[in-house]
Motif scaffolding. Structure first.
Motif, PDB file in Angstrom:
ATOM      1  N   GLY A  12       7.783   2.631   2.796  1.00  0.00           N
ATOM      2  CA  GLY A  12       8.241   1.481   2.018  1.00  0.00           C
ATOM      3  C   GLY A  12       8.643   1.889   0.608  1.00  0.00           C
ATOM      4  O   GLY A  12       9.423   2.815   0.406  1.00  0.00           O
ATOM      5  N   GLY A  13       8.067   1.234  -0.364  1.00  0.00           N
ATOM      6  CA  GLY A  13       8.382   1.519  -1.760  1.00  0.00           C
ATOM      7  C   GLY A  13       7.814   2.828  -2.264  1.00  0.00           C
ATOM      8  O   GLY A  13       8.112   3.237  -3.391  1.00  0.00           O
ATOM      9  N   SER A  14       7.023   3.510  -1.447  1.00  0.00           N
ATOM     10  CA  SER A  14       6.436   4.792  -1.855  1.00  0.00           C
ATOM     11  C   SER A  14       7.305   5.984  -1.471  1.00  0.00           C
ATOM     12  O   SER A  14       6.897   7.135  -1.658  1.00  0.00           O
ATOM     13  N   LEU A  15       8.483   5.728  -0.935  1.00  0.00           N
ATOM     14  CA  LEU A  15       9.360   6.820  -0.509  1.00  0.00           C
ATOM     15  C   LEU A  15       9.633   7.832  -1.625  1.00  0.00           C
ATOM     16  O   LEU A  15       9.615   9.049  -1.358  1.00  0.00           O
ATOM     17  N   PRO A  16       9.882   7.410  -2.878  1.00  0.00           N
ATOM     18  CA  PRO A  16      10.129   8.407  -3.934  1.00  0.00           C
ATOM     19  C   PRO A  16       8.972   9.385  -4.135  1.00  0.00           C
ATOM     20  O   PRO A  16       9.192  10.505  -4.609  1.00  0.00           O
TER      21      PRO A  16
END
Length: 213
Positions: free
Chosen positions: A109-113
């Motif tokens: 999710g938003g933790s991909l970076p």
């Protein structure tokens, strides 16, 4: 069975023979090599895009393909022993990375970076140790050329980090970004001795299953 090699050689012989007399004609083998590369690359791209479109994986496969192909130009790596096995193994790899990229994007999710920096750092470490990876068919003897290719690998990795990071903040599809990330993992692994062994074994397995030459 007419292979790309034979088709390229016949076409090159025909083209060279059609050139006017009295001018320097290129060697048939030189023309045949260029045609073989162009035909092989074009066929691979068409097969990859057709399969990706059929499976609904076009953005993911395209992201993985661009990542792997451009980095491989600089970093080198192991080759299969025949064109058709290379085509099949590359196709299976791209489809696997595309499906895995979709799953990874959903899982992170938003933790991909947060996964990008470790992959970038690992890529730098592997490039420092093993890039550019030469083979018997494509040796890199000149130390200056090797040093230039290694520096180019470093700059490519920095550019990849910038593009993926920018893409994330611009809202590019997370599955495509994750597929690019996984493609870099695979291509970096393919530079290592373990990667050479793994691809060699896959090539040997395909040779036994599909002895097309």
């Amino acid at each position: 069975m007419l292979s790309i090699h034979h088709l390229a050689h016949r076409s090159a012989a025909y083209l060279v023979a059609r050139l006017p007399e009295g001018q320097n004609k290129p060697e048939v083998e030189v023309v045949a090599f260029g045609l073989e590369v162009a035909l092989g690359t074009g066929l691979q791209f068409l097969v990859f895009m057709a399969a990706a479109r059929y499976l609904g994986l076009l953005p993911e496969v395209l992201a993985a393909l661009i990542t792997m192909a451009t980095y491989r130009l600089l970093a080198g790596g192991v080759h299969c022993s025949a064109y058709y096995r290379c085509l099949l193994l590359s196709l299976l790899t791209l489809i696997f990375l595309a499906y895995l990229g979709r799953w990874l994007a959903g899982a992170l999710g938003g933790s991909l970076p947060l996964a990008v920096l470790p992959v970038f750092a690992a890529g730098l470490a592997i490039a420092r140790l093993w890039a550019p990876a030469a083979t018997a068919a494509a040796p890199i003897i000149n130390p200056g050329r090797r040093a230039r290719l290694k520096r180019a690998c470093y700059w490519w990795l920095v550019l990849w980090l910038a593009i993926v990071s920018l893409g994330y903040y611009l809202g590019w599809p997370g599955s495509a970004l994750a597929s690019s990330l996984l493609a870099l993992v695979f291509q970096s692994f393919a530079l290592t001795p373990a990667g050479f062994v793994a691809v060699g074994r896959a090539d040997g397995l395909l040779k036994r299953l599909l002895p097309l030459g």
